[in-house]
Enzyme design. Structure first.
Site, mmCIF file in Angstrom:
data_model
loop_
_atom_site.group_PDB
_atom_site.id
_atom_site.type_symbol
_atom_site.label_atom_id
_atom_site.label_comp_id
_atom_site.label_asym_id
_atom_site.label_seq_id
_atom_site.Cartn_x
_atom_site.Cartn_y
_atom_site.Cartn_z
ATOM 1 N N LYS A 278 30.536 40.179 38.426
ATOM 2 C CA LYS A 278 29.643 40.508 37.493
ATOM 3 C C LYS A 278 28.557 39.213 36.895
ATOM 4 O O LYS A 278 29.251 38.087 36.692
ATOM 5 C CB LYS A 278 29.850 41.341 36.392
ATOM 6 N N ASP B 272 36.604 43.500 29.970
ATOM 7 C CA ASP B 272 35.500 43.843 31.058
ATOM 8 C C ASP B 272 36.069 44.755 32.140
ATOM 9 O O ASP B 272 35.253 45.033 33.174
ATOM 10 C CB ASP B 272 35.182 42.551 31.699
ATOM 11 N N PRO C 116 34.833 32.157 41.587
ATOM 12 C CA PRO C 116 35.455 31.033 40.650
ATOM 13 C C PRO C 116 36.178 31.356 39.737
ATOM 14 O O PRO C 116 35.474 32.547 38.852
ATOM 15 C CB PRO C 116 34.028 30.212 40.560
ATOM 16 N N SER D 7 37.732 31.390 35.700
ATOM 17 C CA SER D 7 37.084 30.968 34.406
ATOM 18 C C SER D 7 35.853 30.652 34.245
ATOM 19 O O SER D 7 35.462 29.536 33.864
ATOM 20 C CB SER D 7 37.979 30.055 33.856
ATOM 21 N N SER E 19 38.893 40.599 35.800
ATOM 22 C CA SER E 19 38.658 41.836 35.368
ATOM 23 C C SER E 19 38.311 42.765 36.596
ATOM 24 O O SER E 19 38.734 44.000 36.815
ATOM 25 C CB SER E 19 37.661 41.946 34.601
HETATM 26 P P1 ATP Z 1 35.302 37.136 31.866
HETATM 27 O O1 ATP Z 1 33.687 36.773 32.277
HETATM 28 O O2 ATP Z 1 35.583 38.424 32.011
HETATM 29 O O3 ATP Z 1 35.306 36.468 30.493
HETATM 30 P P2 ATP Z 1 35.974 34.838 33.624
HETATM 31 O O4 ATP Z 1 35.227 35.102 34.762
HETATM 32 O O5 ATP Z 1 35.280 33.857 32.477
HETATM 33 O O6 ATP Z 1 36.230 36.279 32.742
HETATM 34 P P3 ATP Z 1 38.632 34.865 34.797
HETATM 35 O O7 ATP Z 1 38.162 34.282 36.252
HETATM 36 O O8 ATP Z 1 38.636 36.349 34.904
HETATM 37 O O9 ATP Z 1 37.445 34.521 33.796
HETATM 38 O O10 ATP Z 1 39.776 34.221 34.510
HETATM 39 C C1 ATP Z 1 40.189 34.386 33.091
HETATM 40 C C2 ATP Z 1 41.901 34.151 32.985
HETATM 41 O O11 ATP Z 1 42.486 34.889 33.691
HETATM 42 C C3 ATP Z 1 42.255 32.722 33.559
HETATM 43 O O12 ATP Z 1 43.173 31.983 32.657
HETATM 44 C C4 ATP Z 1 42.928 33.356 34.929
HETATM 45 O O13 ATP Z 1 44.121 32.473 35.116
HETATM 46 C C5 ATP Z 1 43.527 34.533 34.468
HETATM 47 N N1 ATP Z 1 43.769 35.582 35.587
HETATM 48 C C6 ATP Z 1 44.734 36.457 35.544
HETATM 49 N N2 ATP Z 1 44.565 37.266 36.847
HETATM 50 C C7 ATP Z 1 43.521 36.818 37.375
HETATM 51 C C8 ATP Z 1 42.722 37.120 38.753
HETATM 52 N N3 ATP Z 1 43.304 38.020 39.491
HETATM 53 N N4 ATP Z 1 41.771 36.581 39.153
HETATM 54 C C9 ATP Z 1 41.207 35.471 38.090
HETATM 55 N N5 ATP Z 1 41.742 35.191 36.878
HETATM 56 C C10 ATP Z 1 42.800 35.632 36.583
#
Ligand code: ATP
Length: 283
Positions: A10, A136, A94, A96, A103
């Protein structure tokens, strides 16, 4: 038995932080839409009552800390399922990055297990279960375009944006959502005009959308990671009409109406940034 479920990323068209709550969470108002950059989730039923995860990623654990594992665990517990599941995740989003990768994997597991085990649970119920896994996840259960309120768990479906292309540029850093929210000073925050963004969606007005999209967290992440504002500036200089950081960052995206221009901006950004994607909105 096996099935495949797509888990799209998203982007935030707006993200406003309204207040800090007693429980430590923040009340937010976020307009999100799904893009055509997806993880691929493969689910296999197992006779033994266990949850297995296979995934090749340096950044995400393959055990009970994985959000996909948490989703399967919550699902099996809530519906008292004694069958096991193997979850294969092909990670393309990608990590984080502000694109909701974890999510969306969790949400895809909830939707996928519902199909795998023929339970016909309504999406609304899966979204409520999703909120117990992450803020999310409820949005990702529905996908498309919606506004999320509360800490992200109250979802109202919105009109989809006008069709356009998205150029994503991710600086070579990961950002923890917790770190950014922890630095929020409510009195000093910038607030986007969420109402105008919603109007732009209903009017299918691309230029109005570009004018009003905004993110309260962008100045905070940019102050910690100047790469974010540098990439934003570069993308605007190359000619993207609407540029914003998604979620808590650090990914910056540009909306572009026409494919030729989007390709030019994509090629231009590859000179600034290693990780650049060109995708379509699917929300
Ligand atoms: P958001 O935009 O919802 O804040 P994000 O895109 O910034 O999320 P993610 O890629 O969801 O961040 O990763 C956040 C954390 O979740 C990381 O520390 C990662 O190790 C952990 N995590 C646990 N399971 C997963 C997964 N299946 N895919 C990605 N990250 C995961």
């Amino acid at each position: 038995m096996a099935l495949i479920e797509k888990a799209p990323a998203k982007i935030n068209l707006s993200l406003d932080v309204l207040r800090k709550r007693e429980d430590g969470f923040h009340d937010v108002e976020m307009i999100m839409t799904t893009i055509d950059l997806s993880d691929r989730i493969e689910l296999h039923s197992l006779d033994e009552d266990k949850i297995e995860i296979s995934m090749e990623s340096r950044y995400v654990p393959n055990d009970e800390r994985n959000l996909a594992y948490k989703a399967a665990h919550a699902f099996k517990k809530k519906y008292a399922i004694k069958t096991g599941v193997h979850i294969g995740i092909e990670k393309n989003i990608p990590v984080s990055a502000g694109l909701g990768g974890g999510s969306t994997d969790a949400a895809a597991v909830l939707r996928g297990l519902n199909r795998l085990w023929n339970l016909n649970i309504p999406l609304d119920e899966l979204a409520v279960l999703g909120a117990t896994i992450g803020a999310d996840v409820s949005f990702c259960v529905y996908g498309n375009t919606a506004i999320a309120r509360g800490y992200g768990e109250q979802i109202e479906v919105l009109a989809s944006p006008p069709p356009c292309w998205v150029v994503l540029a991710k600086p070579n850093i990961g950002v923890s959502t917790w770190t950014i929210f922890n630095r929020v000073k409510i009195n000093e925050l910038y607030h986007p005009n969420t109402k105008r963004v919603m109007e732009a969606l209903y009017e299918k007005d691309f230029h109005k959308l570009c004018q009003y999209m905004g993110n309260s967290l962008e100045p905070i992440t940019s102050s910690l990671h100047p790469e974010v504002s540098q990439i934003k500036q570069a993308m605007m200089n190359i000619g993207a009409p609407g540029v914003l950081m998604s979620g808590s960052g650090p990914t910056v995206y540009g909306l572009v109406e026409h494919e030729n221009k989007a390709r030019r901006i994509y090629n231009g950004m590859r000179g600034f940034c290693e990780e650049v994607y060109l995708v379509r909105l699917i929300g």
